[in-house]
Write an enzyme that holds these catalytic residues in place. Sequence first.
Site, PDB file in Angstrom:
ATOM      1  N   ARG A 207     -19.985  62.912  71.688  1.00  9.49           N
ATOM      2  CA  ARG A 207     -20.613  61.952  72.599  1.00  9.49           C
ATOM      3  C   ARG A 207     -22.115  62.136  72.808  1.00  9.49           C
ATOM      4  O   ARG A 207     -22.843  61.145  72.886  1.00  9.49           O
ATOM      5  CB  ARG A 207     -19.888  61.926  73.938  1.00  9.49           C
TER       6      ARG A 207
ATOM      7  N   GLU B 181     -16.743  54.832  70.709  1.00  9.61           N
ATOM      8  CA  GLU B 181     -16.504  56.238  71.095  1.00  9.61           C
ATOM      9  C   GLU B 181     -16.164  56.352  72.585  1.00  9.61           C
ATOM     10  O   GLU B 181     -16.610  57.260  73.270  1.00  9.61           O
ATOM     11  CB  GLU B 181     -17.683  57.131  70.691  1.00  9.61           C
TER      12      GLU B 181
ATOM     13  N   GLU C 168     -16.748  52.316  80.650  1.00  9.74           N
ATOM     14  CA  GLU C 168     -15.775  52.398  81.750  1.00  9.74           C
ATOM     15  C   GLU C 168     -14.935  53.657  81.589  1.00  9.74           C
ATOM     16  O   GLU C 168     -14.679  54.403  82.553  1.00  9.74           O
ATOM     17  CB  GLU C 168     -14.863  51.154  81.747  1.00  9.74           C
TER      18      GLU C 168
HETATM   19  C1  LIG Z   1     -18.464  48.569  65.629  1.00  5.76           C
HETATM   20  C2  LIG Z   1     -17.307  49.402  66.047  1.00  5.76           C
HETATM   21  C3  LIG Z   1     -17.097  50.615  65.422  1.00  5.76           C
HETATM   22  C4  LIG Z   1     -16.016  51.409  65.756  1.00  5.76           C
HETATM   23  N1  LIG Z   1     -15.780  52.572  65.069  1.00  5.76           N
HETATM   24  C5  LIG Z   1     -14.628  53.255  65.317  1.00  5.76           C
HETATM   25  C6  LIG Z   1     -14.273  54.381  64.544  1.00  5.76           C
HETATM   26  O1  LIG Z   1     -15.014  54.782  63.637  1.00  5.76           O
HETATM   27  N2  LIG Z   1     -13.138  55.024  64.780  1.00  5.76           N
HETATM   28  C7  LIG Z   1     -12.297  54.619  65.771  1.00  5.76           C
HETATM   29  O2  LIG Z   1     -11.262  55.222  65.925  1.00  5.76           O
HETATM   30  N3  LIG Z   1     -12.598  53.567  66.541  1.00  5.76           N
HETATM   31  C8  LIG Z   1     -13.750  52.863  66.338  1.00  5.76           C
HETATM   32  N4  LIG Z   1     -14.034  51.764  67.106  1.00  5.76           N
HETATM   33  C9  LIG Z   1     -13.156  51.398  68.190  1.00  5.76           C
HETATM   34  C10 LIG Z   1     -13.738  51.671  69.574  1.00  5.76           C
HETATM   35  O3  LIG Z   1     -13.757  53.044  69.854  1.00  5.76           O
HETATM   36  C11 LIG Z   1     -12.941  50.840  70.580  1.00  5.76           C
HETATM   37  O4  LIG Z   1     -13.379  49.508  70.408  1.00  5.76           O
HETATM   38  C12 LIG Z   1     -13.113  51.279  71.995  1.00  5.76           C
HETATM   39  O5  LIG Z   1     -12.508  52.525  72.192  1.00  5.76           O
HETATM   40  C13 LIG Z   1     -12.602  50.272  73.012  1.00  5.76           C
HETATM   41  O6  LIG Z   1     -11.341  49.767  72.661  1.00  5.76           O
HETATM   42  P1  LIG Z   1     -11.070  48.197  72.641  1.00  5.76           P
HETATM   43  O7  LIG Z   1     -12.140  47.596  71.883  1.00  5.76           O
HETATM   44  O8  LIG Z   1      -9.696  47.985  72.167  1.00  5.76           O
HETATM   45  O9  LIG Z   1     -11.222  47.717  74.135  1.00  5.76           O
HETATM   46  P2  LIG Z   1     -10.147  47.708  75.301  1.00  5.76           P
HETATM   47  O10 LIG Z   1      -9.600  49.053  75.433  1.00  5.76           O
HETATM   48  O11 LIG Z   1      -9.199  46.579  75.126  1.00  5.76           O
HETATM   49  O12 LIG Z   1     -11.080  47.433  76.546  1.00  5.76           O
HETATM   50  C14 LIG Z   1     -11.464  46.134  77.019  1.00  5.76           C
HETATM   51  C15 LIG Z   1     -12.205  46.335  78.320  1.00  5.76           C
HETATM   52  O13 LIG Z   1     -11.352  46.923  79.282  1.00  5.76           O
HETATM   53  C16 LIG Z   1     -11.895  48.133  79.772  1.00  5.76           C
HETATM   54  N5  LIG Z   1     -10.828  49.094  80.025  1.00  5.76           N
HETATM   55  C17 LIG Z   1      -9.761  49.377  79.220  1.00  5.76           C
HETATM   56  N6  LIG Z   1      -9.003  50.330  79.802  1.00  5.76           N
HETATM   57  C18 LIG Z   1      -9.619  50.655  80.963  1.00  5.76           C
HETATM   58  C19 LIG Z   1      -9.335  51.572  81.994  1.00  5.76           C
HETATM   59  N7  LIG Z   1      -8.258  52.377  81.939  1.00  5.76           N
HETATM   60  N8  LIG Z   1     -10.182  51.636  83.039  1.00  5.76           N
HETATM   61  C20 LIG Z   1     -11.266  50.831  83.114  1.00  5.76           C
HETATM   62  N9  LIG Z   1     -11.594  49.963  82.146  1.00  5.76           N
HETATM   63  C21 LIG Z   1     -10.757  49.866  81.117  1.00  5.76           C
HETATM   64  C22 LIG Z   1     -12.805  48.589  78.689  1.00  5.76           C
HETATM   65  O14 LIG Z   1     -13.791  49.475  79.174  1.00  5.76           O
HETATM   66  C23 LIG Z   1     -13.384  47.270  78.228  1.00  5.76           C
HETATM   67  O15 LIG Z   1     -14.413  46.873  79.085  1.00  5.76           O
HETATM   68  C24 LIG Z   1     -15.136  50.981  66.784  1.00  5.76           C
HETATM   69  C25 LIG Z   1     -15.389  49.797  67.432  1.00  5.76           C
HETATM   70  C26 LIG Z   1     -16.427  48.982  67.063  1.00  5.76           C
HETATM   71  C27 LIG Z   1     -16.633  47.685  67.773  1.00  5.76           C
END
Ligand SMILES: Cc1cc2nc3c(=O)[nH]c(=O)nc-3n(C[C@H](O)[C@H](O)[C@H](O)COP(=O)(O)OP(=O)(O)OC[C@H]3O[C@@H](n4cnc5c(N)ncnc54)[C@H](O)[C@@H]3O)c2cc1C
Lengths: 401, 262, 386
Positions: C242, C363, C367
């Site tokens: 991080r 990463e 939130e």
């Molecule tokens: C360009 C890009 C590169 C990436 N690279 C990688 C990678 O190399 N390896 C990998 O494993 N992943 C990767 N990711 C995935 C990334 O880590 C996830 O997108 C991220 O962890 C959020 O998951 P989500 O997009 O499904 O959002 P969601 O989890 O669906 O979240 C949607 C919203 O709800 C909020 N939320 C969800 N749960 C909670 C909670 N418990 N409390 C408060 N708020 C909450 C979130 O903060 C967000 O605002 C990548 C994503 C992108 C867009």
Amino acid sequence: MEGKGRPAILKEECTGCGACVEACPIGAIRMHDGLAQIDESCNLCGGCRDVCPSGAIRFPEEDREKQPAVAEHHHVWVFAEVRQGKLASVVPELLGAGRRLADQLGESLHAVVVTAPREEIYQQLFGYGADAVWQVEHELVFEGDEMARAAALCQLIRRERPAVVLFGATAMGRSLAPRIATRLKTGLTADCTGLEIDPETRLLRQIRPAFGGNIMAEILTKYRRPQMATVRPRVMKAPRFRPDSSGPIHHFVPAELDGGLTLEELVLEEVETVNLEDADIIVSGGRGLGDPRNFALLEELARLLGAAVGASRAAVDSGWIPYPHQVGQTGKTVAPKVYIAVGISGAIQHLVGMQSSDVIVAINKNPDAPIFKVATYGIVGDLFEVVPALIRQLKKMRGVT
Amino acid sequence: MLHVVVCIKQVPEITEVSIDRRTNTLVREGVPSIINPFDMYAIEEGLRLKEAHGGTVSVISMGPPQVESSLKEAVAMGADRAVLLSDSRFAGADTLATAYTLAQGIRRLGQFDLVICGKQAIDGDTGQVGPGLAEELGIPHVTYVRRIRELGDGMLRVERMVEGGWELISTTLPALISVVKDINEPRLPSLKGIMRAKRTPVTVWGLEELGCDPQRVGLTGSATEVVRIWTPEPRESGELLQGDPEQQARQLVERLRGLGVI
Amino acid sequence: MQYFLSEEQEAIRDLARRLAEEKIRPQAPVLDEREEFPSQLMKELARADLFAVPFPEEYGGMGYGLFELCLVVEQLAWACAGVATSYAASFLGALPILEFGTEDQKRRYLPSLAAGERMAAFALTEPEAGSDAGAISTTAVRDGDHYVLNGTKQWITNGGEADVYTVIALTDKTKGARGASAFVVEKGTPGFSFGKKEKKLGIRCSVTRELSFTDCRVPAHNRLGREGMGFLIAMRTLDKARPGVGALAVGLAQGALDEAVAYASQRVQFGKPISSFQAIGHKLADMATLIEASRALVYQVARSIDAGQRDFSKESAMAKLFPADVAMRVTLEAVQVFGGYGYMRDYPVEKRMRDAKILQIYEGTNEIQRNIIASALVRELKSRRR
Ligand SMILES: Cc1cc2nc3c(=O)[nH]c(=O)nc-3n(C[C@H](O)[C@H](O)[C@H](O)COP(=O)(O)OP(=O)(O)OC[C@H]3O[C@@H](n4cnc5c(N)ncnc54)[C@H](O)[C@@H]3O)c2cc1C
Ligand SMILES: Cc1cc2nc3c(=O)[nH]c(=O)nc-3n(C[C@H](O)[C@H](O)[C@H](O)COP(=O)(O)OP(=O)(O)OC[C@H]3O[C@@H](n4cnc5c(N)ncnc54)[C@H](O)[C@@H]3O)c2cc1C
């Protein structure tokens, strides 16, 4: 100051007036505790000594090896470069400059040819003012082996003792001249833009730019002979050609020569257009063209003007046009009559390659682009509108005249 | 084993140099120094030859002690050895004296196959040291090399840029070439190289170590003498052509015709 | 501010800066426009030994730590956040091997990763498992001396470009998160394929792809740690990585500030450079202050982790959360300083604004970072009471 390579400041004499600090062209002098101090970068130009009111600056002894024969060198020689059977365009210019020098010295002007004998070359040399021609005769020399050419020229110069030898600052001239000067242990001044004879000392005063034209220097070769210089194409004026002139042709067969290089092949690439080096007008394109295809627009403009096409490094590095077209610090230095910069911002590295052009035209959509600072005529506008308009105007003009 | 010697010169960064219009002098205060840009291509070519054929690359420079930083940069790029020819008596050298001094240094390095120089230095702009050095060393030279076609078995074959095209030239080794920008794209130093450069001492040789004839070095050994330096008049400010593109174009054509250049 | 870097740290920073200025910056707009992976630049980074920085010397690395990695990432991001992401994500993929791999696993993978000959990627996220990483459904079923992987990973940075993937999959579905294990899967393994390349708002030269596993047989000796440790490995990896995201944010924001300052001093309105208007000057002052605070936080957290701090989830979450929010704010303000020009793709700040958004998402969203910090606060209180 104890360094032998630097002038010494005599502490007792120095009044701390600072005149030398003002006079030093490279900022190598500083005042320290009321005394002048000269640092490592001093190039011994002598400017400080000349202004020092108390004579406190002493230069290293000028106990250089003096050639006894300085006074026994006479006449001005010009290296008559022939490329693909044709006299290089710089040669008439050299003959023009050489003529003046020879006249000032009251001596004669000779041209030296190292390519295979050709009557029409001799005629041109005489026509442009040579009083005599030296023809070097040797197979290796004719074949273009520069090492053999240098060796033969050294033999001839040693024997004939010219006072001045001028070369064009061409690929060949810039390769041969330093080789020869080093063998003869004499001075060579590159890229002279001004040459004249000092009436008192009869020395050749050689004026040249350095630092991409940001400074000018006057250089003398006081104690060695010949005084050698290269001159950039297009800097000196070619004299009027007088067709009926003639003179003696001396043949020189050098003693045994060691070759060095084999010229296997010559490939000419820019057959369609004019060489940057030979052009009166250059149209140059930069990143503003945006696409290699747009160089076609510049080529059309160049054709109408009888111009060569140049480019900025940005255009070359983008692969839009080959490197031989690059103008600037890491490309070619040019000084045409007219330089038209299209879509070029005018970075310092570009400017140093073209700022001694007579007339500079800048076409750029950004009114703050630095190119406008050196432009004789500036056009603020979109090149894709301005260049086509220019092409139309030129076509119209051609139609009328 | 191939031994390539690369000659480099430290020059002021031109973008930083300005002219004091009041005193008409070059302002050098705080201007950083760089390796002469053409010499970067020379270093890169040396390193590529080493990578292709094995062997070593030595970099050599004549100049004041602060040139060490440039030599270290060459080591950081991958050069094996760095030599600085430094002596207050070398100061004020013209190209003749420089070529002599460098030749003494290169001879002292021992056997070598190829010497590479940049086409010219951006401060002096002469391009004379390379051919002069080759003459001092008694080896052939080729200027403006844009590509090495072949190297080996005591021979070298290169493409040389000339007006309007290029020549294919062959010669015997050892030889000296001067290179143009077209030949390659210089690498940046590597981190391991930088750390190695920090540990690698720069060998410094003065007049005595080189066995130089004091009459042939520095100001004393120079045939030319700079008697005056000045800054040229700045260009007069130009004219901005007004109007629409058609009018601007018309005015430009008129101006150029008026000057008799078209 | 003076961070008292050692001579070597300065050399690392300066080299990364040179690459950023000379090689990355000129290409950044083009790579963004073409959404093109910077393969050539990755080679340049490799040749400069930048990939080697955080790896131990015995595996061909330079033996530096997280702090030096942050110095590199910051400089790369100053020129292009997409390039910096590609670089940093490779280390993210390598971290599980470095931290949890056996000697044999380290020997097999780390030297080529340190040399930059191969790149790595980290695969946790799935369509149904984003913030809730425990909801993953990719399975790994033991079959003799192999595991058979089935499932889909989503939005994997460096997907398709990397050669080495650390993949988190369930070895025991019944145990949920405690049933996850980590595997190293090499590109080219039968049954392992790539889905489409995503089209993104920002960091468009960084590649994000789907990974698809269909009866993909992975040798058992490619499992990292014991069965069931997968989730722990993933969380430790993210904790450690991080501050790198924070450094990326600092570099990105610094680049935007540099551009905004230069523009504000040169743009004239009402007869004066706009920097002379207090509204603009104060904006720039706030941006600079936030960036310096972020940098100080990132540097200190990275240095503390290198120095051996044991539990650092909270601090590392802070070192991602704050800089990422700062980068978003600073790049928005930079566009504002540029006015209409800032909105145009001819000028470099809109790209930074688009790029910054990802920092609040990947990463672990910001939130989630706050959740981590909050739960650590509660935990700390409890342990103090005990
Ligand atoms: C360009 C890009 C590169 C990436 N690279 C990688 C990678 O190399 N390896 C990998 O494993 N992943 C990767 N990711 C995935 C990334 O880590 C996830 O997108 C991220 O962890 C959020 O998951 P989500 O997009 O499904 O959002 P969601 O989890 O669906 O979240 C949607 C919203 O709800 C909020 N939320 C969800 N749960 C909670 C909670 N418990 N409390 C408060 N708020 C909450 C979130 O903060 C967000 O605002 C990548 C994503 C992108 C867009
Ligand atoms: C060591 C070193 C050596 C170098 N050597 C050289 C060299 O030898 N030669 C050289 O040229 N550079 C050299 N450079 C590079 C130099 O610094 C500049 O990067 C380069 O000259 C920029 O090229 P440019 O003007 O074409 O591009 P830019 O600086 O990008 O300028 C493009 C110009 O086009 C204008 N433009 C865009 N669209 C249009 C349009 N539709 N109509 C009108 N105008 C438009 C823009 O306003 C802008 O001014 C060197 C750099 C270094 C570091």
